[in-house]
Design an enzyme around this catalytic site. Structure first.
Site, PDB file in Angstrom:
ATOM      1  CE1 TYR A  21      -3.809   2.385   0.727  1.00 50.11           C
ATOM      2  CE2 TYR A  21      -2.492   3.382   1.799  1.00 50.11           C
ATOM      3  CZ  TYR A  21      -3.622   3.389   1.310  1.00 50.11           C
ATOM      4  OH  TYR A  21      -3.937   4.672   1.330  1.00 50.11           O
ATOM      5  CG  HIS A 173      -4.977  16.539   1.057  1.00 48.71           C
ATOM      6  ND1 HIS A 173      -6.262  17.081   0.363  1.00 48.71           N
ATOM      7  CD2 HIS A 173      -5.517  15.347   0.683  1.00 48.71           C
ATOM      8  CE1 HIS A 173      -7.291  16.201   0.088  1.00 48.71           C
ATOM      9  NE2 HIS A 173      -7.469  15.493   0.387  1.00 48.71           N
ATOM     10  NE  ARG A 203      -8.782   8.413  -2.838  1.00 47.27           N
ATOM     11  CZ  ARG A 203      -8.012   8.633  -1.572  1.00 47.27           C
ATOM     12  NH1 ARG A 203      -8.885   9.377  -1.065  1.00 47.27           N
ATOM     13  NH2 ARG A 203      -7.400   8.204  -1.370  1.00 47.27           N
ATOM     14  CG  ASN A 205      -9.064   7.575   2.749  1.00 49.04           C
ATOM     15  OD1 ASN A 205      -7.495   7.019   2.244  1.00 49.04           O
ATOM     16  ND2 ASN A 205      -8.367   8.386   3.737  1.00 49.04           N
ATOM     17  CD  GLU A 245     -12.951   8.259   5.552  1.00 52.22           C
ATOM     18  OE1 GLU A 245     -13.406   9.354   6.210  1.00 52.22           O
ATOM     19  OE2 GLU A 245     -12.632   8.980   4.292  1.00 52.22           O
ATOM     20  CE1 TYR A 296      -2.340  12.257   8.137  1.00 46.94           C
ATOM     21  CE2 TYR A 296      -3.204  10.441   6.958  1.00 46.94           C
ATOM     22  CZ  TYR A 296      -3.470  12.031   6.696  1.00 46.94           C
ATOM     23  OH  TYR A 296      -4.584  12.577   6.784  1.00 46.94           O
ATOM     24  CE  LYS A 297      -3.284   4.226   5.378  1.00 45.86           C
ATOM     25  NZ  LYS A 297      -5.305   4.955   5.404  1.00 45.86           N
TER      26      LYS A 297
HETATM   27  C1  HEM Z   1     -11.701  17.315  -3.155  1.00 44.37           C
HETATM   28  C2  HEM Z   1     -12.515  16.812  -2.243  1.00 44.37           C
HETATM   29  C3  HEM Z   1     -11.363  16.179  -1.242  1.00 44.37           C
HETATM   30  C4  HEM Z   1     -11.277  16.700   0.408  1.00 44.37           C
HETATM   31  C5  HEM Z   1     -12.484  17.884   0.718  1.00 44.37           C
HETATM   32  C6  HEM Z   1     -10.543  15.815   0.803  1.00 44.37           C
HETATM   33  C7  HEM Z   1     -10.382  15.794   2.776  1.00 44.37           C
HETATM   34  C8  HEM Z   1      -9.540  15.352   2.412  1.00 44.37           C
HETATM   35  C9  HEM Z   1      -8.850  15.486   4.806  1.00 44.37           C
HETATM   36  C10 HEM Z   1      -9.859  16.383   5.492  1.00 44.37           C
HETATM   37  C11 HEM Z   1      -7.928  14.637   5.152  1.00 44.37           C
HETATM   38  C12 HEM Z   1      -7.103  14.296   6.212  1.00 44.37           C
HETATM   39  C13 HEM Z   1      -6.228  15.299   6.567  1.00 44.37           C
HETATM   40  C14 HEM Z   1      -5.591  15.523   7.742  1.00 44.37           C
HETATM   41  O1  HEM Z   1      -4.652  14.907   8.274  1.00 44.37           O
HETATM   42  O2  HEM Z   1      -5.918  15.912   8.209  1.00 44.37           O
HETATM   43  C15 HEM Z   1      -7.805  13.605   3.502  1.00 44.37           C
HETATM   44  C16 HEM Z   1      -7.023  12.515   3.548  1.00 44.37           C
HETATM   45  C17 HEM Z   1      -6.392  11.691   2.467  1.00 44.37           C
HETATM   46  N1  HEM Z   1      -6.740  12.153   1.038  1.00 44.37           N
HETATM   47 FE1  HEM Z   1      -8.582  14.301   0.674  1.00 44.37          FE
HETATM   48  N2  HEM Z   1      -9.567  15.126   0.539  1.00 44.37           N
HETATM   49  C18 HEM Z   1     -10.346  14.847  -0.938  1.00 44.37           C
HETATM   50  C19 HEM Z   1     -10.033  14.754  -2.164  1.00 44.37           C
HETATM   51  C20 HEM Z   1      -9.352  13.774  -1.855  1.00 44.37           C
HETATM   52  C21 HEM Z   1      -8.478  12.410  -3.662  1.00 44.37           C
HETATM   53  C22 HEM Z   1      -9.052  13.085  -5.144  1.00 44.37           C
HETATM   54  C23 HEM Z   1      -7.562  12.106  -3.432  1.00 44.37           C
HETATM   55  C24 HEM Z   1      -6.507  10.907  -4.143  1.00 44.37           C
HETATM   56  C25 HEM Z   1      -7.216  10.388  -5.126  1.00 44.37           C
HETATM   57  C26 HEM Z   1      -7.161  12.288  -1.788  1.00 44.37           C
HETATM   58  C27 HEM Z   1      -6.838  11.746  -1.003  1.00 44.37           C
HETATM   59  C28 HEM Z   1      -5.793  11.837   0.344  1.00 44.37           C
HETATM   60  C29 HEM Z   1      -4.927  10.113   0.704  1.00 44.37           C
HETATM   61  C30 HEM Z   1      -3.951  10.051   0.456  1.00 44.37           C
HETATM   62  C31 HEM Z   1      -5.110  10.904   2.389  1.00 44.37           C
HETATM   63  C32 HEM Z   1      -4.302  10.367   3.412  1.00 44.37           C
HETATM   64  C33 HEM Z   1      -5.799   9.331   4.270  1.00 44.37           C
HETATM   65  C34 HEM Z   1      -5.159   8.299   4.876  1.00 44.37           C
HETATM   66  O3  HEM Z   1      -3.763   7.426   5.127  1.00 44.37           O
HETATM   67  O4  HEM Z   1      -5.916   7.813   6.244  1.00 44.37           O
HETATM   68  N3  HEM Z   1      -7.674  13.568  -1.429  1.00 44.37           N
HETATM   69  N4  HEM Z   1      -8.870  13.881   2.068  1.00 44.37           N
END
Ligand code: HEM
Length: 322
Positions: A21, A173, A203, A205, A245, A296-297
């Site tokens: 991953y 992000h 997608r 998560n 999610e 981070y997770k």
């Molecule tokens: C456009 C709408 C999106 C919003 C509002 C959003 C919001 C967020 C938020 C609030 C976080 C948590 C950040 C933190 O730690 O404070 C996050 C994590 C993340 N987002 Fe997004 N996101 C969006 C779209 C995307 C897209 C399209 C991708 C990838 C294609 C993406 C990839 C990720 C990844 C990889 C994480 C880390 C998650 C983990 O490892 O648990 N996000 N996002």
């Protein structure tokens, strides 16, 4: 749950034979323009959502004043989705701009004038969010970026809507390690700016949760974070849940905003482990997970106990369904 009786509808986030991953743009085009899903836990989750919204309105709902037009577009998109995919549960009668929305699952009716803010008791996004299990985020596009201009968020995975409101895509992000350095934030943003109406993407998560709480907001970390210290190899099967999610991204044709929906699902590890492919793939992914993602997770405190539990289940193959 009986042996081998795994919840088949659970959106397991890893592909068959996927053992590594890494963060990537893992979005895929959706076959149907479906951004909401009704599941068997609908009533209990809607009740929980509404309780949280009533008790903690600013934690669960935020909007900037100029977001109202796009909010109405979201109402329209979600109602169209509900009546298309769940006509047995939802109905709308339209007379010009006068809409009469009927949620048969909750036995609730709401009349309103499409586009007229005074015709609803609460903001449009807040209203429609109370009828679906998804959290709903509105990103508005300007200056070649996307800004979080409104959202209803009851089940966040350790983030804060009140903190993130008004931020752009990269700022939101920023806490993810390696995201900016690998250029992922820019690449994903460029991909999102090109989304077209009628062609939604999705997608998944994932994270692990010590407990089965849906409300894991940053603001309530003191209540749920300490569960991580209680995990042992013995209790991991029941206590620890895979949290997935299911996210969708839909372009709004009039305002040019993007609706980002998040549907959170939980599965106890003991249920996950009943399905051999899932057990094998998740065990190896967890073993190979790079330390910066583990941190981070929020898995550092209990990852080893979980790995030990999964290893035991793998070795006692008799418990598996295949
Ligand atoms: C456009 C709408 C999106 C919003 C509002 C959003 C919001 C967020 C938020 C609030 C976080 C948590 C950040 C933190 O730690 O404070 C996050 C994590 C993340 N987002 Fe997004 N996101 C969006 C779209 C995307 C897209 C399209 C991708 C990838 C294609 C993406 C990839 C990720 C990844 C990889 C994480 C880390 C998650 C983990 O490892 O648990 N996000 N996002």
């Amino acid at each position: 749950m009986k042996k081998g009786d795994v919840n088949e509808s659970f959106p397991f986030p890893f592909k068959e034979n996927e053992y590594i991953y890494r963060y990537s743009n893992n979005s895929i085009p959706l076959k149907k323009s479906k951004c909401v899903e009704i599941t068997s836990t609908y009533s209990q989750e809607i009740k929980l959502k509404r309780d949280l919204l009533n008790k903690y309105p600013t934690r669960c709902y935020q909007s900037l004043p100029y977001s109202k037009k796009a909010q109405w577009e979201i109402v329209e998109l979600i109602i169209e989705n509900l009546i298309t995919y769940y006509p047995q549960y939802f109905e709308v009668k339209k007379n010009g701009s006068n809409w009469n929305f009927h949620n048969k699952l909750l036995d609730e009716k709401q009349e309103f004038i499409m586009g007229d803010h005074t015709s609803l008791p609460i903001e449009p996004l807040d209203f429609i969010g109370r009828h679906v299990q998804e959290d709903l985020i509105l990103m508005m596009q300007r200056d070649a970026n996307l800004y979080l201009d409104a959202g209803q968020l009851c089940f966040p995975a350790n983030w804060s809507l009140a903190f993130d409101i008004g931020m752009n895509f990269q700022e939101i992000h920023y806490p993810i390690p390696g995201f900016k350095e690998a250029g992922l934030d820019q690449r994903i943003l460029q991909f999102l700016l090109q989304l077209e109406p009628g062609n939604p993407w999705g997608r998944k998560n994932w994270s692990l949760m010590a407990g089965n709480r849906l409300d894991t907001s940053l603001e309530t970390f003191d209540q749920w974070g300490k569960g991580r210290k209680l995990v042992t190899k013995k209790n991991a099967g029941k206590l620890v849940h895979l949290r997935v999610e299911v996210q969708t991204l839909s372009r709004l044709s009039r305002s040019n905003g993007i609706l980002f929906t998040i549907h959170t699902h939980l599965l106890a590890l003991e249920e996950l482990a009943n399905k051999r492919e899932w057990l094998e793939s998740f065990y190896r992914i967890l073993k190979e997970l790079p330390p910066y993602i583990v941190d981070y997770k929020g898995l550092s405190l209990f990852k080893d106990a979980v790995i030990d539990y999964l290893k035991d289940r793998l070795e006692s193959g008799a418990d598996l369904d295949a």
